[in-house]
Design an enzyme around this catalytic site. Structure first.
Site, PDB file in Angstrom:
ATOM      1  N   HIS A 219       2.731   3.204  -8.801  1.00  0.00           N
ATOM      2  CA  HIS A 219       2.576   1.764  -9.034  1.00  0.00           C
ATOM      3  C   HIS A 219       3.814   1.202  -9.732  1.00  0.00           C
ATOM      4  O   HIS A 219       4.263   0.098  -9.443  1.00  0.00           O
ATOM      5  CB  HIS A 219       1.317   1.487  -9.863  1.00  0.00           C
ATOM      6  CG  HIS A 219       0.049   1.835  -9.139  1.00  0.00           C
ATOM      7  ND1 HIS A 219      -0.189   1.455  -7.845  1.00  0.00           N
ATOM      8  CD2 HIS A 219      -1.039   2.540  -9.520  1.00  0.00           C
ATOM      9  CE1 HIS A 219      -1.383   1.904  -7.457  1.00  0.00           C
ATOM     10  NE2 HIS A 219      -1.909   2.577  -8.469  1.00  0.00           N
TER      11      HIS A 219
ATOM     12  N   ARG B  19       1.974  -4.427   6.657  1.00  0.00           N
ATOM     13  CA  ARG B  19       1.255  -3.405   5.904  1.00  0.00           C
ATOM     14  C   ARG B  19       2.023  -2.099   5.966  1.00  0.00           C
ATOM     15  O   ARG B  19       2.105  -1.459   7.022  1.00  0.00           O
ATOM     16  CB  ARG B  19      -0.158  -3.198   6.438  1.00  0.00           C
ATOM     17  CG  ARG B  19      -0.886  -2.138   5.619  1.00  0.00           C
ATOM     18  CD  ARG B  19      -2.365  -2.170   5.687  1.00  0.00           C
ATOM     19  NE  ARG B  19      -2.892  -1.315   4.624  1.00  0.00           N
ATOM     20  CZ  ARG B  19      -4.063  -1.431   4.060  1.00  0.00           C
ATOM     21  NH1 ARG B  19      -4.872  -2.375   4.437  1.00  0.00           N
ATOM     22  NH2 ARG B  19      -4.447  -0.601   3.108  1.00  0.00           N
TER      23      ARG B  19
ATOM     24  N   ASP C  98       0.822  -1.218   0.000  1.00  0.00           N
ATOM     25  CA  ASP C  98       0.000   0.000   0.000  1.00  0.00           C
ATOM     26  C   ASP C  98       0.854   1.266   0.000  1.00  0.00           C
ATOM     27  O   ASP C  98       1.992   1.255   0.467  1.00  0.00           O
ATOM     28  CB  ASP C  98      -0.902  -0.029   1.242  1.00  0.00           C
ATOM     29  CG  ASP C  98      -2.018   0.981   1.145  1.00  0.00           C
ATOM     30  OD1 ASP C  98      -2.336   1.428   0.022  1.00  0.00           O
ATOM     31  OD2 ASP C  98      -2.580   1.331   2.194  1.00  0.00           O
ATOM     32  N   GLY C  99       0.256   2.355  -0.488  1.00  0.00           N
ATOM     33  CA  GLY C  99       0.898   3.667  -0.403  1.00  0.00           C
ATOM     34  C   GLY C  99       1.548   4.131  -1.697  1.00  0.00           C
ATOM     35  O   GLY C  99       2.222   5.165  -1.725  1.00  0.00           O
ATOM     36  N   ASN C 100       1.306   3.402  -2.780  1.00  0.00           N
ATOM     37  CA  ASN C 100       1.895   3.817  -4.066  1.00  0.00           C
ATOM     38  C   ASN C 100       1.378   5.186  -4.497  1.00  0.00           C
ATOM     39  O   ASN C 100       2.144   6.034  -4.968  1.00  0.00           O
ATOM     40  CB  ASN C 100       1.533   2.808  -5.171  1.00  0.00           C
ATOM     41  CG  ASN C 100       2.119   1.439  -4.920  1.00  0.00           C
ATOM     42  OD1 ASN C 100       2.994   1.288  -4.081  1.00  0.00           O
ATOM     43  ND2 ASN C 100       1.631   0.441  -5.642  1.00  0.00           N
ATOM     44  N   GLY C 101       0.057   5.385  -4.321  1.00  0.00           N
ATOM     45  CA  GLY C 101      -0.557   6.649  -4.739  1.00  0.00           C
ATOM     46  C   GLY C 101      -0.011   7.815  -3.927  1.00  0.00           C
ATOM     47  O   GLY C 101       0.360   8.860  -4.474  1.00  0.00           O
ATOM     48  N   ARG C 102       0.063   7.641  -2.598  1.00  0.00           N
ATOM     49  CA  ARG C 102       0.564   8.720  -1.734  1.00  0.00           C
ATOM     50  C   ARG C 102       2.030   9.028  -2.028  1.00  0.00           C
ATOM     51  O   ARG C 102       2.450  10.170  -2.027  1.00  0.00           O
ATOM     52  CB  ARG C 102       0.389   8.335  -0.254  1.00  0.00           C
ATOM     53  CG  ARG C 102      -1.001   8.649   0.261  1.00  0.00           C
ATOM     54  CD  ARG C 102      -1.325   7.900   1.511  1.00  0.00           C
ATOM     55  NE  ARG C 102      -1.600   6.497   1.230  1.00  0.00           N
ATOM     56  CZ  ARG C 102      -1.823   5.581   2.174  1.00  0.00           C
ATOM     57  NH1 ARG C 102      -1.784   5.918   3.432  1.00  0.00           N
ATOM     58  NH2 ARG C 102      -2.094   4.334   1.837  1.00  0.00           N
TER      59      ARG C 102
ATOM     60  N   GLU D 246       0.899 -12.677  12.988  1.00  0.00           N
ATOM     61  CA  GLU D 246       1.400 -11.502  13.697  1.00  0.00           C
ATOM     62  C   GLU D 246       1.336 -10.341  12.704  1.00  0.00           C
ATOM     63  O   GLU D 246       1.702 -10.494  11.538  1.00  0.00           O
ATOM     64  CB  GLU D 246       2.852 -11.719  14.134  1.00  0.00           C
ATOM     65  CG  GLU D 246       3.020 -12.833  15.147  1.00  0.00           C
ATOM     66  CD  GLU D 246       2.355 -12.516  16.481  1.00  0.00           C
ATOM     67  OE1 GLU D 246       2.313 -11.338  16.878  1.00  0.00           O
ATOM     68  OE2 GLU D 246       1.863 -13.469  17.117  1.00  0.00           O
TER      69      GLU D 246
ATOM     70  N   SER E  26      -7.015  -6.075  -5.998  1.00  0.00           N
ATOM     71  CA  SER E  26      -8.126  -6.681  -5.253  1.00  0.00           C
ATOM     72  C   SER E  26      -9.401  -6.695  -6.094  1.00  0.00           C
ATOM     73  O   SER E  26      -9.512  -5.968  -7.089  1.00  0.00           O
ATOM     74  CB  SER E  26      -8.371  -5.916  -3.952  1.00  0.00           C
ATOM     75  OG  SER E  26      -9.045  -4.706  -4.231  1.00  0.00           O
TER      76      SER E  26
ATOM     77  N   LEU F  54      11.653 -19.879  -2.604  1.00  0.00           N
ATOM     78  CA  LEU F  54      10.466 -19.131  -2.178  1.00  0.00           C
ATOM     79  C   LEU F  54       9.283 -19.408  -3.109  1.00  0.00           C
ATOM     80  O   LEU F  54       9.456 -19.456  -4.329  1.00  0.00           O
ATOM     81  CB  LEU F  54      10.797 -17.633  -2.248  1.00  0.00           C
ATOM     82  CG  LEU F  54       9.655 -16.669  -1.942  1.00  0.00           C
ATOM     83  CD1 LEU F  54       9.543 -16.447  -0.433  1.00  0.00           C
ATOM     84  CD2 LEU F  54       9.847 -15.332  -2.628  1.00  0.00           C
TER      85      LEU F  54
HETATM   86  C1  FPP Z   1      -2.071   0.096  -3.220  1.00  0.00           C
HETATM   87  O1  FPP Z   1      -1.597   1.427  -3.296  1.00  0.00           O
HETATM   88  C2  FPP Z   1      -1.484  -0.686  -4.284  1.00  0.00           C
HETATM   89  C3  FPP Z   1      -2.169  -1.308  -5.273  1.00  0.00           C
HETATM   90  C4  FPP Z   1      -3.648  -1.217  -5.410  1.00  0.00           C
HETATM   91  C5  FPP Z   1      -1.492  -2.062  -6.311  1.00  0.00           C
HETATM   92  C6  FPP Z   1      -0.185  -2.689  -5.981  1.00  0.00           C
HETATM   93  C7  FPP Z   1       0.481  -2.924  -7.264  1.00  0.00           C
HETATM   94  C8  FPP Z   1       1.808  -2.889  -7.492  1.00  0.00           C
HETATM   95  C9  FPP Z   1       2.828  -2.733  -6.445  1.00  0.00           C
HETATM   96  C10 FPP Z   1       2.237  -2.983  -8.916  1.00  0.00           C
HETATM   97  C11 FPP Z   1       2.848  -4.258  -9.303  1.00  0.00           C
HETATM   98  C12 FPP Z   1       2.057  -5.440  -8.953  1.00  0.00           C
HETATM   99  C13 FPP Z   1       2.386  -6.685  -9.332  1.00  0.00           C
HETATM  100  C14 FPP Z   1       1.676  -7.837  -8.773  1.00  0.00           C
HETATM  101  C15 FPP Z   1       3.481  -6.943 -10.294  1.00  0.00           C
HETATM  102  P1  FPP Z   1      -2.652   2.604  -3.441  1.00  0.00           P
HETATM  103  O2  FPP Z   1      -2.797   2.915  -4.885  1.00  0.00           O
HETATM  104  O3  FPP Z   1      -3.930   2.230  -2.772  1.00  0.00           O
HETATM  105  O4  FPP Z   1      -1.912   3.751  -2.699  1.00  0.00           O
HETATM  106  P2  FPP Z   1      -2.614   4.928  -1.867  1.00  0.00           P
HETATM  107  O5  FPP Z   1      -3.393   4.269  -0.756  1.00  0.00           O
HETATM  108  O6  FPP Z   1      -1.463   5.728  -1.382  1.00  0.00           O
HETATM  109  O7  FPP Z   1      -3.504   5.676  -2.823  1.00  0.00           O
END
Ligand code: FPP
Length: 258
Positions: free
Chosen positions: A51, A202, A34-38, A221, A79, A145
């Site tokens: 992303h 997370r 999580d947190g790619n957008g931020r 955990e 998801s 793995l």
């Molecule tokens: C949540 O961040 C992240 C996702 C919905 C997608 C995760 C995807 C990747 C890391 C890209 C590559 C994936 C694979 C399986 C190769 P968010 O967009 O909800 O961030 P935010 O909460 O900050 O907006």
């Protein structure tokens, strides 16, 4: 108490860091990336760049987890609820997953990583389904793995599908109602052989499960960090494992001395 404090202190190396105990590794680690957008927003970049950066980090973490001797790593890539995002973001995420597989499967295969997918794969494009099958087929006999990529995955959706399959098998007599045990149900889930998570990580400062591995997290955990996923590093993974090794897992029972 004093003894356990002493043991913890005595285990520190010269840098004051407790070394990771290879005999107490979490066998199955799950990560909500999580947190790619931020991460992108803070840099004035489009969310899609977050992303992309997240996909690059995933490569490093897969190799680090394999090197650390973790048996299974399950990551949340997309998801069942992520379809609600703008079409442009959904299609970028799908292309990133495609690019990630086309660009990395061979390398992961060389690292002895086994790749599996969990989620409703039938709901993805034909091309992506083919790439997914190729990745699973190529790596199926690897012994390092196991990387489980959760794509079009929802914990509730997984349970609904399992219940439907169980009911169908009861109707055909494949399974007796009396044989529906916890283990039997685990076998109907996407995760099958990896149905217990030991450590859930997370990033990004949110404290939610977000419909991830609802059944499998029963005794996991939990470990949280404020770092956004694109800033996640192998050192942060080590911090999480170290924290896991300090936890006392009771699985609903009591401490040994009580
Ligand atoms: C949540 O961040 C992240 C996702 C919905 C997608 C995760 C995807 C990747 C890391 C890209 C590559 C994936 C694979 C399986 C190769 P968010 O967009 O909800 O961030 P935010 O909460 O900050 O907006």
């Amino acid at each position: 108490m004093l003894k356990s404090l002493f043991q913890k202190q005595s285990k520190q190396n010269n840098d004051g860091i407790v070394p990771i105990d290879p005999n107490n590794m979490p066998a199955h680690v799950a990560i909500i990336m999580d947190g790619n957008g931020r991460w992108a927003k803070r840099r004035g970049l489009p969310r899609t760049m977050g992303h992309r950066a997240g996909a690059d980090v995933l490569k490093k973490i897969v190799i680090a987890a394999n090197d650390m001797g973790i048996k299974a790593l399950t990551v949340y890539g997309f998801s069942t609820e992520n379809w609600k995002r703008p079409e442009q973001e959904v299609s970028l995420l799908m292309s990133l997953i495609r690019e990630y597989l086309l660009g990395n499967v061979r390398d992961m295969h060389e690292h002895n990583v086994r790749i599996r997918f969990i989620g409703f794969i039938g709901g993805l494009s034909d091309e992506l389904q083919r790439i997914i099958k190729d990745a699973e087929d190529l790596t199926m006999n690897n012994t390092g793995l196991t990387l489980q990529l959760a794509i079009n995955y929802g914990g509730r959706d997984e349970i609904v599908r399992a219940i439907k399959d169980i009911v169908a098998d009861v109707q055909t007599g494949t399974i007796e109602p009396g044989a529906i045990t916890e283990d039997a149900i685990s076998n109907y889930l996407f995760t099958k052989e990896f149905s217990n998570v030991d450590l859930l990580i997370r990033p990004s400062g949110d404290y939610r499960i977000s419909n991830f591995l609802l059944w499998q997290l029963a005794y996991a955990e939990f470990w949280f960090t404020d770092a956004n996923w694109p800033d996640f590093t192998p050192q942060i993974l080590e911090d999480a494992v170290r924290a896991f090794q300090q936890r006392e897992r009771r699985f609903g029972g009591l401490k040994t001395e009580e």
